[in-house]
Design a protein around this motif. Structure first.
Motif, PDB file in Angstrom:
ATOM      1  N   PRO A 359       0.814  -1.219   0.000  1.00 22.60           N
ATOM      2  CA  PRO A 359       0.000   0.000   0.000  1.00 22.60           C
ATOM      3  C   PRO A 359       0.845   1.265   0.000  1.00 22.60           C
ATOM      4  O   PRO A 359       2.023   1.257   0.367  1.00 22.60           O
ATOM      5  N   SER A 360       0.223   2.349  -0.426  1.00 18.79           N
ATOM      6  CA  SER A 360       0.889   3.656  -0.476  1.00 18.79           C
ATOM      7  C   SER A 360       0.854   4.274   0.925  1.00 18.79           C
ATOM      8  O   SER A 360       0.036   5.141   1.221  1.00 18.79           O
ATOM      9  N   LEU A 361       1.775   3.849   1.760  1.00 14.33           N
ATOM     10  CA  LEU A 361       1.746   4.212   3.179  1.00 14.33           C
ATOM     11  C   LEU A 361       1.988   5.694   3.422  1.00 14.33           C
ATOM     12  O   LEU A 361       1.580   6.227   4.457  1.00 14.33           O
ATOM     13  N   LYS A 362       2.658   6.372   2.493  1.00 10.61           N
ATOM     14  CA  LYS A 362       2.974   7.782   2.691  1.00 10.61           C
ATOM     15  C   LYS A 362       2.028   8.727   1.959  1.00 10.61           C
ATOM     16  O   LYS A 362       2.142   9.944   2.084  1.00 10.61           O
ATOM     17  N   ALA A 363       1.106   8.202   1.186  1.00 11.85           N
ATOM     18  CA  ALA A 363       0.195   9.051   0.420  1.00 11.85           C
ATOM     19  C   ALA A 363      -0.849   9.693   1.332  1.00 11.85           C
ATOM     20  O   ALA A 363      -1.281   9.105   2.332  1.00 11.85           O
ATOM     21  N   ASP A 364      -1.253  10.911   0.979  1.00 11.82           N
ATOM     22  CA  ASP A 364      -2.260  11.626   1.763  1.00 11.82           C
ATOM     23  C   ASP A 364      -3.535  10.803   1.897  1.00 11.82           C
ATOM     24  O   ASP A 364      -3.954  10.116   0.974  1.00 11.82           O
ATOM     25  N   LYS A 365      -4.181  10.971   3.049  1.00 11.51           N
ATOM     26  CA  LYS A 365      -5.519  10.418   3.216  1.00 11.51           C
ATOM     27  C   LYS A 365      -6.564  11.361   2.634  1.00 11.51           C
ATOM     28  O   LYS A 365      -7.643  10.929   2.217  1.00 11.51           O
ATOM     29  N   ILE A 366      -6.254  12.647   2.634  1.00 12.61           N
ATOM     30  CA  ILE A 366      -7.169  13.659   2.110  1.00 12.61           C
ATOM     31  C   ILE A 366      -6.365  14.679   1.323  1.00 12.61           C
ATOM     32  O   ILE A 366      -5.347  15.172   1.806  1.00 12.61           O
ATOM     33  N   ASN A 367      -6.808  14.970   0.109  1.00 12.17           N
ATOM     34  CA  ASN A 367      -6.255  16.077  -0.666  1.00 12.17           C
ATOM     35  C   ASN A 367      -7.256  16.431  -1.759  1.00 12.17           C
ATOM     36  O   ASN A 367      -8.404  15.967  -1.717  1.00 12.17           O
ATOM     37  N   ALA A 368      -6.825  17.217  -2.719  1.00 13.02           N
ATOM     38  CA  ALA A 368      -7.757  17.675  -3.751  1.00 13.02           C
ATOM     39  C   ALA A 368      -8.427  16.532  -4.496  1.00 13.02           C
ATOM     40  O   ALA A 368      -9.550  16.672  -4.991  1.00 13.02           O
ATOM     41  N   TRP A 369      -7.768  15.377  -4.578  1.00 15.24           N
ATOM     42  CA  TRP A 369      -8.305  14.245  -5.338  1.00 15.24           C
ATOM     43  C   TRP A 369      -8.701  13.069  -4.458  1.00 15.24           C
ATOM     44  O   TRP A 369      -9.377  12.150  -4.929  1.00 15.24           O
ATOM     45  N   LYS A 370      -8.280  13.070  -3.214  1.00 17.07           N
ATOM     46  CA  LYS A 370      -8.577  11.948  -2.300  1.00 17.07           C
ATOM     47  C   LYS A 370      -9.734  12.364  -1.408  1.00 17.07           C
ATOM     48  O   LYS A 370      -9.560  13.046  -0.404  1.00 17.07           O
ATOM     49  N   CYS A 371     -10.910  11.961  -1.806  1.00 17.72           N
ATOM     50  CA  CYS A 371     -12.156  12.470  -1.231  1.00 17.72           C
ATOM     51  C   CYS A 371     -13.045  11.303  -0.792  1.00 17.72           C
ATOM     52  O   CYS A 371     -12.778  10.146  -1.126  1.00 17.72           O
ATOM     53  N   PRO A 372     -14.138  11.568  -0.089  1.00 19.09           N
ATOM     54  CA  PRO A 372     -14.997  10.466   0.381  1.00 19.09           C
ATOM     55  C   PRO A 372     -16.020   9.994  -0.633  1.00 19.09           C
ATOM     56  O   PRO A 372     -16.851   9.142  -0.334  1.00 19.09           O
ATOM     57  N   TYR A 373     -15.940  10.521  -1.849  1.00 22.80           N
ATOM     58  CA  TYR A 373     -17.009  10.307  -2.825  1.00 22.80           C
ATOM     59  C   TYR A 373     -16.996   8.918  -3.459  1.00 22.80           C
ATOM     60  O   TYR A 373     -17.997   8.211  -3.433  1.00 22.80           O
ATOM     61  N   HIS A 374     -15.864   8.472  -4.000  1.00 16.78           N
ATOM     62  CA  HIS A 374     -15.850   7.177  -4.668  1.00 16.78           C
ATOM     63  C   HIS A 374     -16.156   6.036  -3.704  1.00 16.78           C
ATOM     64  O   HIS A 374     -16.989   5.166  -4.006  1.00 16.78           O
ATOM     65  N   ASN A 375     -15.482   6.015  -2.555  1.00 14.59           N
ATOM     66  CA  ASN A 375     -15.665   4.852  -1.679  1.00 14.59           C
ATOM     67  C   ASN A 375     -16.980   4.888  -0.915  1.00 14.59           C
ATOM     68  O   ASN A 375     -17.641   3.852  -0.751  1.00 14.59           O
ATOM     69  N   SER A 376     -17.420   6.068  -0.459  1.00  9.94           N
ATOM     70  CA  SER A 376     -18.715   6.100   0.237  1.00  9.94           C
ATOM     71  C   SER A 376     -19.849   5.835  -0.739  1.00  9.94           C
ATOM     72  O   SER A 376     -20.845   5.185  -0.396  1.00  9.94           O
ATOM     73  N   ARG A 377     -19.707   6.325  -1.978  1.00 11.54           N
ATOM     74  CA  ARG A 377     -20.753   6.078  -2.971  1.00 11.54           C
ATOM     75  C   ARG A 377     -20.814   4.598  -3.333  1.00 11.54           C
ATOM     76  O   ARG A 377     -21.900   4.039  -3.531  1.00 11.54           O
ATOM     77  N   ALA A 378     -19.657   3.953  -3.431  1.00 10.14           N
ATOM     78  CA  ALA A 378     -19.650   2.516  -3.720  1.00 10.14           C
ATOM     79  C   ALA A 378     -20.377   1.749  -2.624  1.00 10.14           C
ATOM     80  O   ALA A 378     -21.184   0.848  -2.909  1.00 10.14           O
ATOM     81  N   CYS A 379     -20.108   2.109  -1.382  1.00  7.44           N
ATOM     82  CA  CYS A 379     -20.806   1.447  -0.279  1.00  7.44           C
ATOM     83  C   CYS A 379     -22.307   1.701  -0.360  1.00  7.44           C
ATOM     84  O   CYS A 379     -23.119   0.771  -0.201  1.00  7.44           O
ATOM     85  N   TYR A 380     -22.689   2.948  -0.607  1.00  3.08           N
ATOM     86  CA  TYR A 380     -24.108   3.275  -0.730  1.00  3.08           C
ATOM     87  C   TYR A 380     -24.760   2.478  -1.858  1.00  3.08           C
ATOM     88  O   TYR A 380     -25.858   1.921  -1.688  1.00  3.08           O
ATOM     89  N   GLU A 381     -24.118   2.432  -3.011  1.00  4.25           N
ATOM     90  CA  GLU A 381     -24.706   1.751  -4.158  1.00  4.25           C
ATOM     91  C   GLU A 381     -24.924   0.266  -3.870  1.00  4.25           C
ATOM     92  O   GLU A 381     -25.967  -0.299  -4.227  1.00  4.25           O
ATOM     93  N   ILE A 382     -23.957  -0.372  -3.242  1.00  7.77           N
ATOM     94  CA  ILE A 382     -24.117  -1.793  -2.922  1.00  7.77           C
ATOM     95  C   ILE A 382     -25.230  -1.993  -1.897  1.00  7.77           C
ATOM     96  O   ILE A 382     -26.073  -2.889  -2.032  1.00  7.77           O
ATOM     97  N   MET A 383     -25.263  -1.144  -0.875  1.00  7.20           N
ATOM     98  CA  MET A 383     -26.346  -1.220   0.118  1.00  7.20           C
ATOM     99  C   MET A 383     -27.705  -1.058  -0.548  1.00  7.20           C
ATOM    100  O   MET A 383     -28.647  -1.817  -0.292  1.00  7.20           O
TER     101      MET A 383
END
Length: 389
Positions: A359-383
Protein backbone atom coordinates in the motif's frame (compact mmCIF):
# COMPACT_ATOMS: atom_id res chain seq x y z
CA UNK A 1 -20.96 -8.52 1.97
CA UNK A 2 -23.92 -6.30 2.88
CA UNK A 3 -23.16 -5.99 6.59
CA UNK A 4 -19.47 -5.34 5.92
CA UNK A 5 -20.28 -2.62 3.40
CA UNK A 6 -22.77 -1.01 5.79
CA UNK A 7 -20.11 -0.97 8.50
CA UNK A 8 -17.54 0.54 6.14
CA UNK A 9 -20.01 3.22 5.05
CA UNK A 10 -20.26 4.39 8.68
CA UNK A 11 -16.51 4.06 9.20
CA UNK A 12 -15.71 6.31 6.25
CA UNK A 13 -17.88 9.13 7.56
CA UNK A 14 -16.57 8.71 11.09
CA UNK A 15 -13.07 9.28 9.71
CA UNK A 16 -14.04 12.47 7.88
CA UNK A 17 -15.97 13.80 10.87
CA UNK A 18 -12.94 13.20 13.08
CA UNK A 19 -10.05 14.31 10.89
CA UNK A 20 -11.11 16.85 8.28
CA UNK A 21 -13.25 19.51 9.97
CA UNK A 22 -11.32 22.79 9.91
CA UNK A 23 -12.20 24.89 12.99
CA UNK A 24 -11.62 28.04 10.89
CA UNK A 25 -14.44 27.00 8.56
CA UNK A 26 -15.11 24.26 6.06
CA UNK A 27 -12.67 21.39 5.78
CA UNK A 28 -8.91 21.00 5.62
CA UNK A 29 -7.48 20.85 2.11
CA UNK A 30 -4.99 18.16 3.03
CA UNK A 31 -4.50 15.51 5.72
CA UNK A 32 -1.42 13.28 5.55
CA UNK A 33 -1.03 9.54 5.98
CA UNK A 34 -0.73 9.89 9.76
CA UNK A 35 -3.96 11.94 9.91
CA UNK A 36 -2.13 15.21 10.48
CA UNK A 37 -3.96 18.15 8.89
CA UNK A 38 -2.09 20.76 6.89
CA UNK A 39 -3.74 24.05 7.94
CA UNK A 40 -1.92 25.95 5.16
CA UNK A 41 -3.11 23.72 2.31
CA UNK A 42 -5.24 25.19 -0.46
CA UNK A 43 -8.85 23.99 -0.65
CA UNK A 44 -10.17 22.66 -3.95
CA UNK A 45 -13.70 22.74 -5.30
CA UNK A 46 -13.41 19.06 -6.21
CA UNK A 47 -12.71 18.05 -2.62
CA UNK A 48 -15.30 20.38 -1.10
CA UNK A 49 -18.03 19.52 -3.60
CA UNK A 50 -17.40 15.82 -3.15
CA UNK A 51 -17.64 16.30 0.62
CA UNK A 52 -20.94 18.11 0.08
CA UNK A 53 -22.26 15.30 -2.12
CA UNK A 54 -21.07 12.57 0.24
CA UNK A 55 -22.50 13.95 3.46
CA UNK A 56 -25.71 14.99 1.72
CA UNK A 57 -26.15 11.50 0.33
CA UNK A 58 -25.34 9.96 3.70
CA UNK A 59 -27.90 12.18 5.42
CA UNK A 60 -30.54 11.42 2.79
CA UNK A 61 -30.02 7.69 3.30
CA UNK A 62 -29.61 7.52 7.08
CA UNK A 63 -31.16 10.75 8.46
CA UNK A 64 -28.21 10.92 10.83
CA UNK A 65 -28.21 14.57 12.06
CA UNK A 66 -24.40 14.59 12.29
CA UNK A 67 -24.23 14.07 8.54
CA UNK A 68 -26.69 16.91 8.01
CA UNK A 69 -24.52 19.21 10.10
CA UNK A 70 -21.46 18.55 7.95
CA UNK A 71 -23.44 18.80 4.71
CA UNK A 72 -24.66 22.20 5.92
CA UNK A 73 -21.08 23.17 6.69
CA UNK A 74 -19.88 22.17 3.23
CA UNK A 75 -22.72 24.01 1.50
CA UNK A 76 -22.09 27.20 3.49
CA UNK A 77 -18.38 27.14 2.73
CA UNK A 78 -18.88 26.65 -1.00
CA UNK A 79 -21.47 29.41 -1.08
CA UNK A 80 -19.22 31.85 0.75
CA UNK A 81 -15.82 31.14 -0.78
CA UNK A 82 -16.08 29.23 -4.07
CA UNK A 83 -19.00 30.92 -5.81
CA UNK A 84 -17.98 33.68 -8.23
CA UNK A 85 -20.67 36.28 -7.64
CA UNK A 86 -19.50 38.48 -10.51
CA UNK A 87 -18.98 36.03 -13.37
CA UNK A 88 -20.87 32.93 -12.25
CA UNK A 89 -19.57 29.43 -11.69
CA UNK A 90 -17.07 28.34 -9.05
CA UNK A 91 -13.33 28.78 -8.58
CA UNK A 92 -11.04 25.80 -8.96
CA UNK A 93 -9.36 26.44 -5.61
CA UNK A 94 -9.05 28.87 -2.72
CA UNK A 95 -6.31 29.45 -0.18
CA UNK A 96 -6.61 28.14 3.36
CA UNK A 97 -8.25 31.42 4.46
CA UNK A 98 -10.80 31.29 1.62
CA UNK A 99 -9.10 33.82 -0.67
CA UNK A 100 -9.39 32.72 -4.32
CA UNK A 101 -6.31 30.89 -5.57
CA UNK A 102 -7.02 29.41 -9.03
CA UNK A 103 -9.95 31.23 -10.54
CA UNK A 104 -10.17 29.45 -13.90
CA UNK A 105 -13.51 27.84 -14.64
CA UNK A 106 -12.63 24.18 -15.08
CA UNK A 107 -15.74 22.31 -16.23
CA UNK A 108 -14.67 19.27 -14.22
CA UNK A 109 -14.89 21.34 -11.03
CA UNK A 110 -18.13 23.02 -12.11
CA UNK A 111 -19.64 19.58 -12.59
CA UNK A 112 -18.81 18.44 -9.09
CA UNK A 113 -20.16 21.66 -7.62
CA UNK A 114 -23.44 20.95 -9.41
CA UNK A 115 -23.38 17.35 -8.20
CA UNK A 116 -22.97 18.45 -4.59
CA UNK A 117 -25.58 21.21 -4.77
CA UNK A 118 -28.19 18.96 -6.38
CA UNK A 119 -27.64 16.18 -3.84
CA UNK A 120 -27.77 18.64 -0.97
CA UNK A 121 -31.15 19.85 -2.17
CA UNK A 122 -32.29 16.27 -2.72
CA UNK A 123 -31.42 15.49 0.90
CA UNK A 124 -32.51 18.69 2.65
CA UNK A 125 -34.96 20.50 0.33
CA UNK A 126 -33.10 23.75 1.03
CA UNK A 127 -34.37 26.15 -1.63
CA UNK A 128 -31.08 28.09 -1.68
CA UNK A 129 -29.31 24.96 -2.90
CA UNK A 130 -31.80 24.38 -5.72
CA UNK A 131 -31.51 28.02 -6.77
CA UNK A 132 -27.71 27.78 -6.79
CA UNK A 133 -27.83 24.53 -8.79
CA UNK A 134 -30.22 26.02 -11.35
CA UNK A 135 -28.07 29.11 -11.73
CA UNK A 136 -24.91 27.05 -12.15
CA UNK A 137 -26.56 24.83 -14.76
CA UNK A 138 -27.69 27.85 -16.78
CA UNK A 139 -24.23 29.38 -16.58
CA UNK A 140 -22.59 26.20 -17.87
CA UNK A 141 -25.01 25.93 -20.77
CA UNK A 142 -24.65 29.61 -21.66
CA UNK A 143 -20.88 29.83 -21.29
CA UNK A 144 -19.43 26.39 -21.99
CA UNK A 145 -21.78 24.44 -24.27
CA UNK A 146 -20.60 24.01 -27.86
CA UNK A 147 -23.75 24.52 -30.00
CA UNK A 148 -21.93 23.64 -33.21
CA UNK A 149 -20.37 20.31 -32.25
CA UNK A 150 -22.17 19.41 -29.03
CA UNK A 151 -20.52 18.78 -25.71
CA UNK A 152 -18.76 21.19 -23.39
CA UNK A 153 -15.45 23.02 -23.67
CA UNK A 154 -12.92 21.97 -21.05
CA UNK A 155 -12.11 25.27 -19.30
CA UNK A 156 -12.23 29.07 -19.39
CA UNK A 157 -10.69 32.07 -17.69
CA UNK A 158 -12.50 33.46 -14.66
CA UNK A 159 -14.64 35.70 -16.89
CA UNK A 160 -15.45 32.77 -19.22
CA UNK A 161 -13.17 33.98 -22.00
CA UNK A 162 -11.12 31.29 -23.78
CA UNK A 163 -8.09 29.77 -22.12
CA UNK A 164 -5.75 26.83 -22.60
CA UNK A 165 -5.13 26.50 -18.86
CA UNK A 166 -6.72 23.09 -18.56
CA UNK A 167 -6.39 20.67 -15.68
CA UNK A 168 -7.21 17.45 -17.51
CA UNK A 169 -5.97 18.29 -21.01
CA UNK A 170 -4.15 21.03 -22.95
CA UNK A 171 -3.65 22.75 -26.28
CA UNK A 172 -6.03 21.56 -28.98
CA UNK A 173 -7.61 19.06 -26.61
CA UNK A 174 -10.70 21.12 -25.88
CA UNK A 175 -12.88 18.24 -24.69
CA UNK A 176 -12.27 15.19 -22.52
CA UNK A 177 -14.05 12.00 -21.54
CA UNK A 178 -13.40 12.63 -17.86
CA UNK A 179 -15.03 16.04 -17.82
CA UNK A 180 -18.06 14.83 -19.77
CA UNK A 181 -18.48 11.82 -17.48
CA UNK A 182 -18.54 14.15 -14.50
CA UNK A 183 -20.98 16.48 -16.22
CA UNK A 184 -23.55 13.87 -17.21
CA UNK A 185 -23.43 12.61 -13.62
CA UNK A 186 -24.54 15.95 -12.03
CA UNK A 187 -26.87 16.86 -14.89
CA UNK A 188 -28.64 13.54 -14.28
CA UNK A 189 -28.84 14.25 -10.56
CA UNK A 190 -30.16 17.74 -11.27
CA UNK A 191 -32.88 16.28 -13.50
CA UNK A 192 -33.98 14.11 -10.56
CA UNK A 193 -34.81 17.18 -8.49
CA UNK A 194 -35.68 19.63 -11.28
CA UNK A 195 -37.25 17.89 -14.32
CA UNK A 196 -36.82 20.93 -16.54
CA UNK A 197 -36.98 20.52 -20.33
CA UNK A 198 -33.58 22.13 -20.82
CA UNK A 199 -31.95 19.78 -18.34
CA UNK A 200 -33.57 16.80 -20.03
CA UNK A 201 -32.35 18.02 -23.42
CA UNK A 202 -28.74 18.27 -22.30
CA UNK A 203 -28.75 15.00 -20.37
CA UNK A 204 -30.13 13.17 -23.38
CA UNK A 205 -27.70 14.91 -25.73
CA UNK A 206 -24.71 13.96 -23.60
CA UNK A 207 -25.82 10.33 -23.49
CA UNK A 208 -26.93 9.86 -27.09
CA UNK A 209 -24.55 12.25 -28.84
CA UNK A 210 -21.44 12.84 -26.76
CA UNK A 211 -21.02 9.34 -25.32
CA UNK A 212 -22.72 7.05 -27.81
CA UNK A 213 -21.44 8.81 -30.93
CA UNK A 214 -18.04 10.16 -29.90
CA UNK A 215 -16.63 9.09 -26.55
CA UNK A 216 -17.35 5.34 -26.62
CA UNK A 217 -15.42 3.53 -29.35
CA UNK A 218 -18.02 1.56 -31.36
CA UNK A 219 -15.58 -1.25 -32.09
CA UNK A 220 -13.85 -1.77 -28.73
CA UNK A 221 -16.43 -0.25 -26.32
CA UNK A 222 -13.63 1.43 -24.42
CA UNK A 223 -13.96 5.17 -23.98
CA UNK A 224 -11.67 7.52 -25.85
CA UNK A 225 -10.07 10.06 -23.54
CA UNK A 226 -9.23 13.32 -25.34
CA UNK A 227 -10.67 15.24 -28.27
CA UNK A 228 -10.38 18.40 -30.31
CA UNK A 229 -13.32 20.79 -30.28
CA UNK A 230 -14.93 18.95 -33.22
CA UNK A 231 -14.48 15.53 -31.53
CA UNK A 232 -11.36 14.38 -33.38
CA UNK A 233 -9.80 11.68 -31.19
CA UNK A 234 -6.35 12.50 -29.83
CA UNK A 235 -5.59 9.62 -27.48
CA UNK A 236 -5.09 5.87 -27.50
CA UNK A 237 -4.94 5.07 -23.78
CA UNK A 238 -7.53 2.84 -22.11
CA UNK A 239 -8.77 3.81 -18.65
CA UNK A 240 -10.33 0.68 -17.20
CA UNK A 241 -11.56 2.48 -14.10
CA UNK A 242 -13.45 5.09 -16.09
CA UNK A 243 -14.86 2.42 -18.41
CA UNK A 244 -16.39 0.45 -15.57
CA UNK A 245 -17.55 3.62 -13.81
CA UNK A 246 -19.29 4.86 -16.95
CA UNK A 247 -20.91 1.48 -17.51
CA UNK A 248 -23.16 2.00 -14.50
CA UNK A 249 -23.41 5.80 -14.51
CA UNK A 250 -24.70 5.91 -18.08
CA UNK A 251 -27.28 3.25 -17.30
CA UNK A 252 -28.36 5.33 -14.30
CA UNK A 253 -28.80 8.30 -16.64
CA UNK A 254 -31.05 6.25 -18.93
CA UNK A 255 -33.08 5.13 -15.91
CA UNK A 256 -33.62 8.71 -14.79
CA UNK A 257 -34.65 9.77 -18.31
CA UNK A 258 -37.23 6.95 -18.20
CA UNK A 259 -37.28 6.24 -21.94
CA UNK A 260 -37.78 2.50 -22.54
CA UNK A 261 -36.08 2.40 -25.93
CA UNK A 262 -33.11 4.41 -24.70
CA UNK A 263 -32.91 2.29 -21.54
CA UNK A 264 -32.74 -0.92 -23.58
CA UNK A 265 -30.04 0.55 -25.82
CA UNK A 266 -28.03 1.76 -22.84
CA UNK A 267 -28.39 -1.58 -21.06
CA UNK A 268 -26.79 -3.36 -24.01
CA UNK A 269 -24.03 -0.75 -24.16
CA UNK A 270 -23.43 -0.91 -20.41
CA UNK A 271 -22.93 -4.66 -20.50
CA UNK A 272 -20.52 -4.41 -23.42
CA UNK A 273 -18.52 -1.76 -21.59
CA UNK A 274 -18.37 -3.85 -18.41
CA UNK A 275 -17.37 -6.92 -20.41
CA UNK A 276 -14.43 -5.28 -22.21
CA UNK A 277 -12.91 -4.19 -18.90
CA UNK A 278 -12.35 -7.86 -18.11
CA UNK A 279 -9.26 -7.74 -20.32
CA UNK A 280 -7.72 -5.48 -17.64
CA UNK A 281 -8.86 -7.56 -14.67
CA UNK A 282 -6.02 -9.20 -12.79
CA UNK A 283 -6.16 -12.59 -11.02
CA UNK A 284 -6.23 -10.77 -7.67
CA UNK A 285 -9.59 -9.22 -8.64
CA UNK A 286 -8.36 -5.65 -9.22
CA UNK A 287 -8.41 -3.77 -12.50
CA UNK A 288 -5.21 -2.45 -14.01
CA UNK A 289 -5.29 1.34 -13.77
CA UNK A 290 -4.50 2.22 -17.40
CA UNK A 291 -3.17 0.64 -20.57
CA UNK A 292 -1.67 2.17 -23.72
CA UNK A 293 -2.11 -0.21 -26.66
CA UNK A 294 0.33 1.79 -28.80
CA UNK A 295 3.26 1.45 -26.40
CA UNK A 296 2.15 -1.63 -24.49
CA UNK A 297 2.66 0.19 -21.19
CA UNK A 298 0.40 -0.85 -18.33
CA UNK A 299 0.00 1.10 -15.12
CA UNK A 300 -0.47 -1.77 -12.68
CA UNK A 301 -1.47 0.32 -9.67
CA UNK A 302 -4.51 -0.96 -7.80
CA UNK A 303 -6.31 2.30 -7.12
CA UNK A 304 -8.84 2.97 -4.36
CA UNK A 305 -11.19 4.77 -6.72
CA UNK A 306 -10.96 2.13 -9.45
CA UNK A 307 -11.75 -0.62 -6.94
CA UNK A 308 -14.70 1.43 -5.73
CA UNK A 309 -16.10 1.80 -9.24
CA UNK A 310 -15.51 -1.79 -10.29
CA UNK A 311 -17.37 -2.96 -7.18
CA UNK A 312 -20.45 -1.07 -8.35
CA UNK A 313 -19.92 -1.64 -12.06
CA UNK A 314 -19.70 -5.42 -11.84
CA UNK A 315 -22.62 -5.60 -9.45
CA UNK A 316 -24.63 -3.47 -11.87
CA UNK A 317 -23.66 -5.79 -14.74
CA UNK A 318 -24.83 -8.75 -12.65
CA UNK A 319 -28.18 -7.04 -12.06
CA UNK A 320 -28.60 -6.27 -15.77
CA UNK A 321 -27.48 -9.64 -17.09
CA UNK A 322 -28.14 -12.14 -14.31
CA UNK A 323 -24.69 -13.58 -15.03
CA UNK A 324 -23.13 -15.03 -11.91
CA UNK A 325 -19.57 -14.28 -12.96
CA UNK A 326 -20.23 -10.53 -12.64
CA UNK A 327 -21.48 -11.05 -9.09
CA UNK A 328 -18.35 -13.00 -8.27
CA UNK A 329 -16.19 -10.21 -9.69
CA UNK A 330 -18.02 -7.67 -7.53
CA UNK A 331 -17.45 -9.86 -4.47
CA UNK A 332 -13.80 -10.27 -5.34
CA UNK A 333 -13.50 -6.50 -5.71
CA UNK A 334 -14.79 -6.12 -2.16
CA UNK A 335 -12.39 -8.79 -0.91
CA UNK A 336 -9.47 -6.89 -2.45
CA UNK A 337 -10.66 -3.65 -0.83
CA UNK A 338 -10.96 -5.31 2.58
CA UNK A 339 -7.64 -7.08 2.35
CA UNK A 340 -5.39 -4.43 0.82
CA UNK A 341 -6.98 -0.95 0.77
CA UNK A 342 -8.64 -0.48 4.16
CA UNK A 343 -6.26 1.16 6.61
CA UNK A 344 -7.30 -0.57 9.82
CA UNK A 345 -4.76 1.41 11.86
CA UNK A 346 -5.25 5.05 10.80
CA UNK A 347 -8.64 4.82 9.11
CA UNK A 348 -10.00 5.48 5.61
CA UNK A 349 -8.49 3.77 2.52
CA UNK A 350 -5.00 3.76 1.13
CA UNK A 351 -4.77 5.63 -2.16
CA UNK A 352 -3.45 2.56 -3.97
CA UNK A 353 -1.27 -0.52 -3.85
CA UNK A 354 1.28 -1.68 -6.36
CA UNK A 355 0.93 -4.95 -8.26
CA UNK A 356 2.50 -6.79 -5.30
CA UNK A 357 -0.16 -5.26 -3.00
CA UNK A 358 2.17 -2.95 -1.10
CA UNK A 359 0.00 0.00 0.00
CA UNK A 360 0.89 3.66 -0.48
CA UNK A 361 1.75 4.21 3.18
CA UNK A 362 2.97 7.78 2.69
CA UNK A 363 0.19 9.05 0.42
CA UNK A 364 -2.26 11.63 1.76
CA UNK A 365 -5.52 10.42 3.22
CA UNK A 366 -7.17 13.66 2.11
CA UNK A 367 -6.26 16.08 -0.67
CA UNK A 368 -7.76 17.67 -3.75
CA UNK A 369 -8.31 14.24 -5.34
CA UNK A 370 -8.58 11.95 -2.30
CA UNK A 371 -12.16 12.47 -1.23
CA UNK A 372 -15.00 10.47 0.38
CA UNK A 373 -17.01 10.31 -2.83
CA UNK A 374 -15.85 7.18 -4.67
CA UNK A 375 -15.66 4.85 -1.68
CA UNK A 376 -18.71 6.10 0.24
CA UNK A 377 -20.75 6.08 -2.97
CA UNK A 378 -19.65 2.52 -3.72
CA UNK A 379 -20.81 1.45 -0.28
CA UNK A 380 -24.11 3.28 -0.73
CA UNK A 381 -24.71 1.75 -4.16
CA UNK A 382 -24.12 -1.79 -2.92
CA UNK A 383 -26.35 -1.22 0.12
CA UNK A 384 -29.06 0.25 -2.08
CA UNK A 385 -28.85 -2.50 -4.68
CA UNK A 386 -28.85 -5.41 -2.21
CA UNK A 387 -31.61 -3.90 -0.05
CA UNK A 388 -33.55 -1.46 -2.26
CA UNK A 389 -36.16 0.71 -0.58
Amino acid sequence: MLQEVQQEFRRIFQYWETHDVDPRGGFYGRVDAQNRPDPAADKSIVLNARILWSFSNAYRVTKNPAYRTLADRAFAYIQQYFMDAKHGGVYWSVQADGTPRVTTKQLYGQGFALYGLSEYYRATKQVEALTAAQQLFRTLVERAYDPKNGGFIEAFHQDWSNTDEYILSKGELRKSMNTHLHLIEPFTNLYRIWPDASVQKHVRSMLEHDFMQHIIDPTTYHMRLFFTEDWQVRSSEVSYGHDIEASWLLYETAEVLNDKALLAKTKELSLKMATVTLEGLNPDGALTYEYNPETGHRNEDRSWWVLSEQLVGYYNAYQLSGKQHFLEKARKSWEFIKTYLLDTKNGEWYEKTDAAHHPSLKADKINAWKCPYHNSRACYEIMHRIQPK
